[in-house]
Motif scaffolding. Structure first.
Motif, PDB file in Angstrom:
ATOM      1  N   UNK A 195      -0.118  -6.403   1.520  1.00 24.98           N
ATOM      2  CA  UNK A 195      -0.845  -5.652   0.502  1.00 24.98           C
ATOM      3  C   UNK A 195      -1.245  -4.310   1.087  1.00 24.98           C
ATOM      4  N   UNK A 196      -1.260  -3.280   0.274  1.00 19.17           N
ATOM      5  CA  UNK A 196      -1.328  -1.933   0.839  1.00 19.17           C
ATOM      6  C   UNK A 196      -2.663  -1.238   0.757  1.00 19.17           C
ATOM      7  N   UNK A 197      -3.708  -1.914   0.249  1.00 18.13           N
ATOM      8  CA  UNK A 197      -5.000  -1.249   0.061  1.00 18.13           C
ATOM      9  C   UNK A 197      -5.514  -0.570   1.316  1.00 18.13           C
ATOM     10  N   UNK A 198      -5.505  -1.317   2.398  1.00 21.66           N
ATOM     11  CA  UNK A 198      -6.052  -0.779   3.639  1.00 21.66           C
ATOM     12  C   UNK A 198      -5.191   0.361   4.194  1.00 21.66           C
ATOM     13  N   UNK A 199      -3.858   0.167   4.128  1.00 20.10           N
ATOM     14  CA  UNK A 199      -2.936   1.202   4.622  1.00 20.10           C
ATOM     15  C   UNK A 199      -3.083   2.474   3.790  1.00 20.10           C
ATOM     16  N   UNK A 200      -3.286   2.303   2.489  1.00 16.54           N
ATOM     17  CA  UNK A 200      -3.449   3.471   1.625  1.00 16.54           C
ATOM     18  C   UNK A 200      -4.726   4.236   1.990  1.00 16.54           C
ATOM     19  N   UNK A 201      -5.778   3.466   2.298  1.00 18.87           N
ATOM     20  CA  UNK A 201      -7.032   4.095   2.728  1.00 18.87           C
ATOM     21  C   UNK A 201      -6.808   4.938   3.985  1.00 18.87           C
ATOM     22  N   UNK A 202      -6.046   4.400   4.922  1.00 19.74           N
ATOM     23  CA  UNK A 202      -5.802   5.135   6.177  1.00 19.74           C
ATOM     24  C   UNK A 202      -4.990   6.402   5.922  1.00 19.74           C
ATOM     25  N   UNK A 203      -3.932   6.278   5.071  1.00 20.65           N
ATOM     26  CA  UNK A 203      -3.091   7.438   4.756  1.00 20.65           C
ATOM     27  C   UNK A 203      -3.906   8.512   4.031  1.00 20.65           C
ATOM     28  N   UNK A 204      -4.845   8.054   3.182  1.00 19.57           N
ATOM     29  CA  UNK A 204      -5.647   8.990   2.373  1.00 19.57           C
ATOM     30  C   UNK A 204      -6.627   9.791   3.222  1.00 19.57           C
ATOM     31  N   UNK A 205      -6.904   9.302   4.432  1.00 21.14           N
ATOM     32  CA  UNK A 205      -7.930   9.917   5.280  1.00 21.14           C
ATOM     33  C   UNK A 205      -7.701  11.410   5.494  1.00 21.14           C
ATOM     34  N   UNK A 206      -6.414  11.798   5.675  1.00 18.14           N
ATOM     35  CA  UNK A 206      -6.123  13.215   5.908  1.00 18.14           C
ATOM     36  C   UNK A 206      -5.555  13.906   4.673  1.00 18.14           C
ATOM     37  N   UNK A 207      -5.731  13.270   3.511  1.00 19.59           N
ATOM     38  CA  UNK A 207      -5.147  13.847   2.301  1.00 19.59           C
ATOM     39  C   UNK A 207      -6.155  14.641   1.481  1.00 19.59           C
ATOM     40  N   UNK A 208      -5.611  15.455   0.582  1.00 22.84           N
ATOM     41  CA  UNK A 208      -6.426  16.241  -0.334  1.00 22.84           C
ATOM     42  C   UNK A 208      -6.471  15.516  -1.684  1.00 22.84           C
ATOM     43  N   UNK A 209      -7.622  14.983  -2.027  1.00 23.28           N
ATOM     44  CA  UNK A 209      -7.751  14.158  -3.242  1.00 23.28           C
ATOM     45  C   UNK A 209      -7.639  14.985  -4.518  1.00 23.28           C
ATOM     46  N   UNK A 210      -7.722  16.312  -4.372  1.00 21.67           N
ATOM     47  CA  UNK A 210      -7.651  17.152  -5.581  1.00 21.67           C
ATOM     48  C   UNK A 210      -6.244  17.684  -5.811  1.00 21.67           C
ATOM     49  N   UNK A 211      -5.329  17.355  -4.907  1.00 15.44           N
ATOM     50  CA  UNK A 211      -3.982  17.952  -4.989  1.00 15.44           C
ATOM     51  C   UNK A 211      -3.225  17.522  -6.246  1.00 15.44           C
ATOM     52  N   UNK A 212      -3.258  16.227  -6.565  1.00  8.73           N
ATOM     53  CA  UNK A 212      -2.513  15.734  -7.726  1.00  8.73           C
ATOM     54  C   UNK A 212      -3.486  15.167  -8.759  1.00  8.73           C
ATOM     55  N   UNK A 213      -3.306  15.600 -10.019  1.00  8.63           N
ATOM     56  CA  UNK A 213      -4.186  15.110 -11.088  1.00  8.63           C
ATOM     57  C   UNK A 213      -3.660  13.766 -11.595  1.00  8.63           C
TER      58      UNK A 213
END
Ligand code: KG4
Ligand code: ZN
Length: 332
Positions: free
Chosen positions: A178-196
């Motif tokens: 399941x990818x919840x935790x991996x997604x959290x880690x990947x999101x750490x350096x991401x820009x949450x406003x980049x894609x609507x």
């Protein structure tokens, strides 16, 4: 009171030992690696893996305690809802031990376990009544908790659960299951406003909906192709899920006039959700509680806690206790 908890409803074989409400041992054997090869849970394989793991897990949870203190005063086991073969392993083990030791046995609804997971002795206790946000792989609900055993569902999902939204998004980003935790880690350096990404049913306080997010993510991945920033996509998806959950939770808190909130279930392990909801509660002057990480995802300590509330009131089941794979939320 010493209580043994057993949980085998899905893909974790778990047992826990509680003394006077405090968690002494919380043992979890995960089948995640087994099911990852198929990209999802295979029920038959889950049941067989529970059969292999149940005795080692039980003896790790209670071996020493039994040596020191003798048998428990009661046994709590998840008997609903879940995979029929998986549930049967835990319920059979619980019945065998209850018969052997002549101690009371109590069947617990898995989601009631999550709801009461913040109530371990020695930790800050949520007051009653409070609002509980349940977010797991199979459930997304806002529940008004008036007392142990007294629950009213205020909102639920009309399609996917929040955990499924994380897992499906993670799969689209090639993160495995399941990818919840991996997604959290990947999101750490991401820009949450980049894609609507869409926030479904913003005006409806009684319903969550996450299936549109999965479609929007697929379209995004197809549209951007090689140009996609996976970190930005992960952060944008996480923000959309967290935003929908927090907004509706705050609204329900206000509408119900409640002053305390709990966050439980596997997705409660998500740091962004924990921190955003904590900050939102602080802003409106509400108390906020969430269990430690090893009591967010599936575990038996929460089953033992929920069972203790019943055992303390003299409630117990007899050996005809059966598994209820499809028990809905009214069957707490
Ligand atoms: O409560 P749980 O262990 O099992 C069910 O009862 O369903 O929840 C599992 C879910 C999965 O969807 C998993 O991806 C999600 O919880 N999860 C997370 C995180 N850790 C587990 N989702 C987002 N962020 C996390 N850190
Ligand atoms: Zn669960």
């Amino acid at each position: 009171m010493r209580v043994l908890g057993i949980e085998t409803s899905c893909d974790e074989t778990a047992a826990a030992w509680l003394v006077d409400g405090a968690v002494v041992r919380n043992v979890i054997s995960s089948q995640v690696a087994l099911h990852a090869q198929w990209g999802g849970i295979v029920p038959e394989a889950a049941a067989r893996a529970h059969v292999e793991a149940i005795l080692p897990v039980l003896s790790e949870a209670m071996g020493e305690a039994i040596g020191e203190d003798g048998p428990p005063d009661g046994i709590a086991v998840t008997n609903r809802p879940g995979l029929v073969g998986a549930l049967s392993v835990g319920v059979s083990a619980a019945k065998a031990l209850a018969t052997l030791w002549r101690v009371p046995l109590v069947g617990v609804h898995h989601i009631e376990g999550h709801i009461l997971s913040p109530f371990a002795a020695g930790e800050p206790q949520p007051p009653f009544p409070h609002l509980c946000l349940v977010v797991s792989g199979g459930h997304t609900e806002l529940v008004r908790v008036d007392a142990p055993g007294q629950y009213r569902i205020l909102a639920e999902t009309v399609d996917d659960a929040a955990g499924e939204a994380f897992d499906k998004g993670a799969r689209l980003l090639g993160l495995g299951y399941p990818g919840g935790r991996a997604l959290q880690e990947l999101a750490r350096n991401g820009d949450a406003k980049r894609y609507a990404l869409p926030r479904a049913l913003p005006g409806d306080g009684a319903k969550f909906s996450f299936s549109g997010l999965k479609t929007a993510m697929r379209l995004l991945v197809d549209r951007e192709g090689e140009a996609l920033s996976r970190a930005d996509a992960a952060a944008s998806l996480q923000a959309a899920i967290v935003d929908a959950l927090v907004r509706k939770a705050l609204r329900a808190l206000d509408e119900e006039g409640l002053k305390a909130m709990t966050l439980v279930g596997g997705v409660a392990a998500n740091e962004s959700l924990r921190e955003t909801l904590r900050a939102a509660c602080e802003r409106v002057g509400a108390e906020f509680f969430t269990p430690p990480f090893d009591r967010c995802t599936d575990n038996a300590a929460m089953i033992a806690i929920a069972g203790s509330f019943r055992l303390a009131r003299g409630m117990a089941d007899d050996l005809s206790l059966d598994v209820m794979p499809n028990a809905d939320l009214s069957a707490y």
